[in-house]
Design an enzyme around this catalytic site. Structure first.
Site, PDB file in Angstrom:
ATOM      1  CG  HIS A   1      -5.271 -40.354  76.686  1.00 20.21           C
ATOM      2  ND1 HIS A   1      -5.127 -41.545  76.920  1.00 20.21           N
ATOM      3  CD2 HIS A   1      -6.408 -40.091  76.640  1.00 20.21           C
ATOM      4  CE1 HIS A   1      -6.250 -41.830  77.745  1.00 20.21           C
ATOM      5  NE2 HIS A   1      -7.242 -40.821  77.514  1.00 20.21           N
TER       6      HIS A   1
ATOM      7  CG  PHE B   1      -6.577 -27.584  83.557  1.00 19.49           C
ATOM      8  CD1 PHE B   1      -5.537 -27.448  82.907  1.00 19.49           C
ATOM      9  CD2 PHE B   1      -6.486 -27.345  85.011  1.00 19.49           C
ATOM     10  CE1 PHE B   1      -4.341 -27.307  83.188  1.00 19.49           C
ATOM     11  CE2 PHE B   1      -5.092 -27.151  85.637  1.00 19.49           C
ATOM     12  CZ  PHE B   1      -4.063 -27.064  84.642  1.00 19.49           C
TER      13      PHE B   1
ATOM     14  CB  ILE C   1      -2.343 -29.699  86.698  1.00 22.03           C
ATOM     15  CG1 ILE C   1      -0.710 -29.479  86.959  1.00 22.03           C
ATOM     16  CG2 ILE C   1      -3.191 -29.011  87.727  1.00 22.03           C
ATOM     17  CD1 ILE C   1      -0.493 -27.978  87.061  1.00 22.03           C
TER      18      ILE C   1
ATOM     19  CB  ILE D   1       3.150 -30.907  90.953  1.00 21.98           C
ATOM     20  CG1 ILE D   1       2.643 -29.744  89.942  1.00 21.98           C
ATOM     21  CG2 ILE D   1       4.576 -30.992  91.387  1.00 21.98           C
ATOM     22  CD1 ILE D   1       3.479 -29.865  88.697  1.00 21.98           C
TER      23      ILE D   1
ATOM     24  CB  ALA E   1      -5.479 -28.078  93.837  1.00 20.95           C
TER      25      ALA E   1
ATOM     26  CE1 TYR F   1      -5.855 -26.424  89.009  1.00 25.81           C
ATOM     27  CE2 TYR F   1      -7.441 -27.380  90.768  1.00 25.81           C
ATOM     28  CZ  TYR F   1      -6.472 -27.446  90.037  1.00 25.81           C
ATOM     29  OH  TYR F   1      -5.842 -28.860  89.782  1.00 25.81           O
ATOM     30  CD  GLU F   2     -10.301 -20.087  95.530  1.00 25.77           C
ATOM     31  OE1 GLU F   2     -11.315 -20.547  95.914  1.00 25.77           O
ATOM     32  OE2 GLU F   2      -9.437 -19.583  96.305  1.00 25.77           O
TER      33      GLU F   2
END
Length: 178
Positions: free
Chosen positions: A52, A87, A89, A91, A133, A137-138
Site C-alpha cells: 500500500h 476514507f 480511520i 484510533i 465514529a 463523521y457527522e
C-alpha cells in the site's frame, strides 16, 4: 506528506511501526470496529505496508500523538476519473478515544483529499455499533447516504453497515463557516 494538527500528526507508515500495528490489530476490543477478523502477524503487516505504500490508488498514514503511534488513517480505492475515494480511520489506543483526535485527523484528511488531491467525493463505511465514529463523521460534514442491512457479522449478531459521504462543495461550505 506530513500533516500536523494541534492534537495529532499524520505521517507515512514505516516498518518500525509494524510491531505496534500488529499488537493493536490483534486486540479483540479493536477488532469489533474493524473489518479484520483474522489474526495478523508481522510478516503480513510488513507485506501490507509494502503493497500500500507504493499504490497510487491507496494512501495510508500513521497517526501519532507526541511521537507515539496510536492509529492509522487513509484514502482507499481512489478513482482519479470520478475523483472519489473511500476514507478509513482507526484510533487503536483506547487511551486516546474521546479526546477529539479522531475528529481532528478526519478533518486533516479531508483537507488533504479536497485541497491537495482535488477529490470531489470522500465516502466511508461504518458499522452501526460504532456510534462514536458516526458522531465524528457527522461533525466533519459527512451525510448518511445509505445502509447495507445486516452486512456485518459480529459475535452472534448481524449489524448494518452505514454508508456516509461528503462532497467537495460541502467541504468548502463548512470550511468557510469556521
Amino acid at each position: 506528506m506530513r500533516l500536523e494538527g494541534k492534537l495529532a500528526t499524520i505521517r507515512p507508515m514505516e516498518f518500525s511501526d509494524v510491531k505496534k500495528f500488529v499488537y493493536f490489530l490483534n486486540d479483540e476490543k479493536i477488532k469489533d470496529y474493524l473489518s479484520l477478523v483474522f489474526p495478523i502477524n508481522q510478516y503480513l503487516e510488513e507485506e501490507w505496508i509494502k503493497k500500500h505504500s507504493i499504490s497510487h490508488n491507496d494512501l495510508h498514514f500513521a497517526v501519532d500523538v507526541e511521537g507515539s503511534l496510536i492509529g492509522s488513517v487513509g484514502l482507499m480505492s481512489i478513482d482519479w476519473i470520478a475523483r472519489s475515494a473511500e476514507f478509513g480511520i482507526a484510533i487503536y489506543d483506547p487511551n486516546y478515544w474521546n479526546r477529539g483526535i479522531g475528529t481532528e485527523v478526519t478533518q486533516l484528511m479531508l483537507k488533504y483529499a479536497f485541497e491537495y488531491l482535488n477529490l470531489n467525493r470522500v465516502w466511508l463505511r461504518v458499522f452501526e455499533n460504532n456510534q462514536r465514529a458516526i458522531r465524528v463523521y457527522e461533525k466533519c460534514g459527512f451525510i448518511q447516504e445509505g445502509r447495507m442491512r445486516q452486512a456485518r457479522y459480529l459475535k452472534g449478531q448481524y449489524l448494518d453497515v452505514i454508508i456516509m459521504s461528503i462532497l467537495a462543495d460541502e467541504y468548502w461550505r463548512i470550511k468557510s463557516e469556521y
